[in-house]
Write a protein that holds these residues in place. Structure first.
Motif: not given
Length: 426
Positions: A310-321, A348-355
């Motif tokens: 399956h295609p890999a998920p996408l992760v986004s974090r504040p201040g980074r693409p 590692e996801l960190g504190g604030t993120w969207s998956l």
């Protein structure tokens, strides 16, 4: 007895012999076994005073040949011998089967089978009123008595029969649409369930859009649950192919995943068990399913990732693409290789993120008129543009699916399912 079907005036033709008819002309196919016809009335006109075109068949074989798409109504003589194969002598005696002893509705049933979308009128003697009423119950739009037939009566009967048949077809399509909507709702409850996230600080959003060739849901499915230890488990999957069998298999895999997850299975053990379920339940050995699973730790800062083709998920974090999660060393799709393994990778996801988890329908749409696909790189760029605009949650998913459709020049061919999990720290 000859059927007194009205005779039309001669219809002008082109040089090629093709009849020149008014734009809204109706065509009547008469099925009666008198070779001489008995056409006595000069002409019949519809409500707009267009001439009604007549065709005559002596049996069902001829009727099948003359039943072209431009025929609007059929007039069937109930005195036709059984099966419509026989004919009468000049004196009116049946040469094959006597219609007085035959099942005179048998021919009607055959006509209804070969012309299910056409209006059908039956013609009979006044003494056979009971049989005429039975013909309507069998499926004819109306009945006419031979002794009362004239051009005005026949014209009105044809007009009413055609409109009644159109109404019947419209009602059937409406009922079919309602059944499809009910089936869609049942599939949706199975494929796209309500997430079980009580007690979690994660936010959940999802979008599903069927491909353009289907009104029902396809084989895409997803789920999200929180286990008693506080771990949040999410998955998204896609059964190859489209249709009720694939959708049903997607429901079974989704339910099995939820049950196994709540029972404590995770990662490779869970996927191996799901492959066993697929191998038992799939309708043929060519069917496989791709799957992406993530398990997010109770503190929300780490996740385990397993990919089965399956295609890999996408992760986004504040201040980074936004970027794709690592997908090296992923395992094969379920159902392809016996005794396959699916490595679990710690992220590692960190504190604030969207998956964001998604099916390949989102990335396989075309870009413009050429053969170029949006692809994962194009999807990442698209998501980053929307993130720069400040979109998140439902708005982010809606904008992404809408743009993918726009780039494709219309509805996407494949189904699209997207799940978004987000976490914010104070």
């Amino acid at each position: 007895m000859p059927v007194p079907v009205p005779r039309q005036r001669e219809i002008p033709t082109t040089e090629s012999g093709q009849a020149v008819l008014p734009q809204a002309s109706l065509t009547l196919l008469v099925i009666e076994d008198d070779p001489a016809g008995g056409l006595t009335v000069p002409e019949i006109l519809d409500a707009d005073r267009h001439r009604i075109r007549l065709r005559t068949a002596r049996n069902l074989t001829e009727a099948s040949r003359l039943l072209t798409p431009d025929v609007h109504c059929i007039l069937l003589d109930l005195a036709l011998p059984r099966g419509g194969a026989g004919s009468r002598t000049a004196g009116g005696a049946a040469t094959d089967t006597d219609p007085d002893t035959a099942d005179q509705l048998d021919t009607l049933r055959q006509v209804l089978r070969i012309a299910p979308r056409h209006a059908v009128l039956v013609l009979t003697a006044e003494a056979d009123a009971e049989r005429a009423a039975e013909a309507v119950r069998v499926g004819a739009q109306d009945f006419l008595f031979r002794d009362e037939l004239d051009g005005r009566v026949l014209s009105r009967a044809i007009r009413y029969a055609v409109e009644r048949k159109r109404a019947d077809i419209a009602q059937y399509k409406l009922a079919e649409s309602k059944l499809r909507a009910q089936e869609n709702a049942r599939l949706e409850r199975g494929l796209l369930p309500t997430p079980l996230l009580e007690g979690s600080d994660l936010r959940f959003a999802a979008r599903y859009r069927p491909g353009r060739s289907r009104a029902l849901l396809g084989g895409d499915f997803y789920d999200t649950v929180r286990t008693p230890d506080g771990t949040v488990h999410a998955m998204i999957g896609d059964v190859c192919g489209h249709g009720p069998d694939e959708a049903a298999l997607g429901v079974e895999l989704r339910i099995a995943w939820r049950a196994l997850t709540l029972a404590g299975l995770c990662g490779d053990d869970l996927l191996a068990t799901l492959q066993e379920v697929l191998e038992v339940e799939r309708p043929c050995e060519e069917i496989f399913a791709t799957l992406c699973t993530v398990d997010i730790s109770p503190d929300g800062r780490r996740a385990g990732l397993c990919l089965a083709g399956h295609p890999a998920p996408l992760v986004s974090r504040p201040g980074r693409p936004a970027r794709l999660l690592p997908y090296e060393n992923s395992g094969p799709a379920l159902g392809l290789l016996p005794k396959a393994r699916w490595p679990r990778r710690q992220v590692e996801l960190g504190g604030t993120w969207s998956l964001m988890l998604y099916t390949d329908g989102l990335i396989e749409g075309r870009v413009g008129d050429g053969k170029e696909r949006l692809g994962q790189d194009g999807m990442v760029e698209m998501i980053n543009r929307h993130l720069e605009r400040g979109l998140s949650g439902e708005a982010l998913l809606e904008a992404s699916v809408t743009e993918a459709r726009r780039l494709n020049g219309g509805e996407l061919t494949d189904d699209v399912a997207v799940v978004l999990l987000s976490r914010s720290t104070p």
